[in-house]
Design a protein around this motif. Sequence first.
Motif, PDB file in Angstrom:
ATOM      1  N   ASN A 131       9.914 -15.628   8.008  1.00  0.00           N
ATOM      2  CA  ASN A 131       9.312 -14.494   8.560  1.00  0.00           C
ATOM      3  C   ASN A 131      10.305 -13.546   9.164  1.00  0.00           C
ATOM      4  O   ASN A 131      10.080 -12.307   9.228  1.00  0.00           O
ATOM      5  N   TYR A 149      11.438 -11.585   6.266  1.00  0.00           N
ATOM      6  CA  TYR A 149      10.332 -10.679   5.942  1.00  0.00           C
ATOM      7  C   TYR A 149      10.147  -9.394   6.743  1.00  0.00           C
ATOM      8  O   TYR A 149      10.010  -8.270   6.312  1.00  0.00           O
ATOM      9  N   GLU A 150      10.433  -9.523   8.103  1.00  0.00           N
ATOM     10  CA  GLU A 150      10.388  -8.573   9.169  1.00  0.00           C
ATOM     11  C   GLU A 150      11.554  -7.574   8.706  1.00  0.00           C
ATOM     12  O   GLU A 150      11.168  -6.237   8.795  1.00  0.00           O
ATOM     13  N   PRO A 192      11.319  -5.652   4.479  1.00  0.00           N
ATOM     14  CA  PRO A 192      10.227  -5.664   3.758  1.00  0.00           C
ATOM     15  C   PRO A 192      10.097  -5.696   2.575  1.00  0.00           C
ATOM     16  O   PRO A 192       9.048  -6.414   1.789  1.00  0.00           O
ATOM     17  N   GLU A 193      11.136  -5.084   1.834  1.00  0.00           N
ATOM     18  CA  GLU A 193      11.169  -5.109   0.599  1.00  0.00           C
ATOM     19  C   GLU A 193      12.328  -5.754   0.101  1.00  0.00           C
ATOM     20  O   GLU A 193      13.354  -6.241   0.928  1.00  0.00           O
ATOM     21  N   MET A 219      10.740 -15.963  -3.274  1.00  0.00           N
ATOM     22  CA  MET A 219      10.314 -15.172  -2.065  1.00  0.00           C
ATOM     23  C   MET A 219      10.072 -13.682  -2.337  1.00  0.00           C
ATOM     24  O   MET A 219      10.014 -13.246  -3.643  1.00  0.00           O
ATOM     25  N   TRP A 220       9.491 -12.944  -1.445  1.00  0.00           N
ATOM     26  CA  TRP A 220       8.798 -11.557  -1.594  1.00  0.00           C
ATOM     27  C   TRP A 220       7.974 -11.609  -2.923  1.00  0.00           C
ATOM     28  O   TRP A 220       8.011 -10.863  -3.761  1.00  0.00           O
TER      29      TRP A 220
END
Length: 445
Positions: free
Chosen positions: A297, A300-301, A304-305, A352-353
């Motif tokens: 997490n 991802y924070e 974001p991309e 991921m993503w």
Amino acid sequence: MAAQGINKLLWRLLAIVVFASFINIRLIYPMTNSYGGNGNEENIPSPPAERLQVNEIRAESSSDYEAKLAESLKGLPGAKTASYTRIPLAGLCNQYQRFMGMSFLATQEGYDEIIEESILWKDTYGTNEMIPHYMLWDIVHWNTFYPTIPRFASFDSKVHTDLVLSTSEVKYGEDTVFIKKDVRFNPNISVNIYEEATPRGLGSNPNQAINRFMQFERKLSRGHTLPETEMYKTILGGALRPHPNLQLIINNTIAELNGAEKKGYMVLHARIEPDMMRQNVRVCIGERVMNMTDIINMLYEKFPEPPVSAVLLVFSRDIIENEEANDKQDDDFHKLNSHNLKILNELRENGMWGGKVKVVEAGSRMVEESGNDFYAYYYNFVGSIVNFFIAVQATILVGTEVSTFSTYAMNSRFYRESRENYFYRPGGLYWMSPPNQTKPHRFGC
């Protein structure tokens, strides 16, 4: 896909051919032949123009490298030489600390050279055997940095009269035998080996090297100007790099990670194994993150991309799966381990993503599948070296400051101006090496 498969096959065939020729030469012309000084210092290879760069793919033949190695290991006339007397302990980065401490000691005591055969590395968590220094590291490259760092020289029985050579056989593969050689002081000599022997001993105290290194790091973190700082920068900056045959495995893996798009890759050092959970649970609690979901997490924070095309996970699957299979454990650590294993498996399966970035696992598997039987035999320790130098060359490195692996990989990158380095902490990702950072991180956990 077919082209990628052909490329992988070609790389592995190249690794097999190169290593086969290397072993044949090594058995016929062992490194412990007496390479005495010839009175010509010009035989030392000149430093390359960009000698701190380690990411070039070298296709040099083993015979060419062997010739350069033999020349580089010739003792210098009038050089003050030492033979290291201590054996390594623990994992790669703990041994790396001791190795740097040994280098500091050698310079502090005025030595120009260290007998190469006295330096060993230990496959502590694999075979528990010692591995010769020259099979792991590029000594030709290292010696170009003399006199900033002490150089290595071969044992010469006519010169180093108080040393004795010992040999042992290592069998790996089906029919392959490697003759392992090391030197120790003759137990029958009556002189003090650290004061009167030829050559002198280095490492009079078992913990002298690691203590010297820790003392240096403590003073460096306080802003002291130290004579060892340039040595530290030189070693981490690229003087110690893998043997060319091992570098082939690393370069091949990096090429696969970068992919055809060459968008780069991230290394995530997930030090979430149950041994880390249980050991010193109250130490560095403000820096520990043991839940894999929390770490993901944070990524991802921060990003974001997708910032890269691949993520390489560095962790010990064996330790985590062994814990999962242990029916006698049912504490909170065991439950968290089960959760982490589930997340790791999902990442490997789904990426991921949103599946845009592939996730692969690192280290021992890559070594075992390389086609190099010698390195595959020592897959545990050699896998750690592969992981470390892939991390050093990553586009982005994310790890934990409670690990020497993360810390020294990031410090290596700091000295190479690779500044995308992040520690995960309970409060989120911490940028370890922003542009205004002027000194490396000190490991303190």
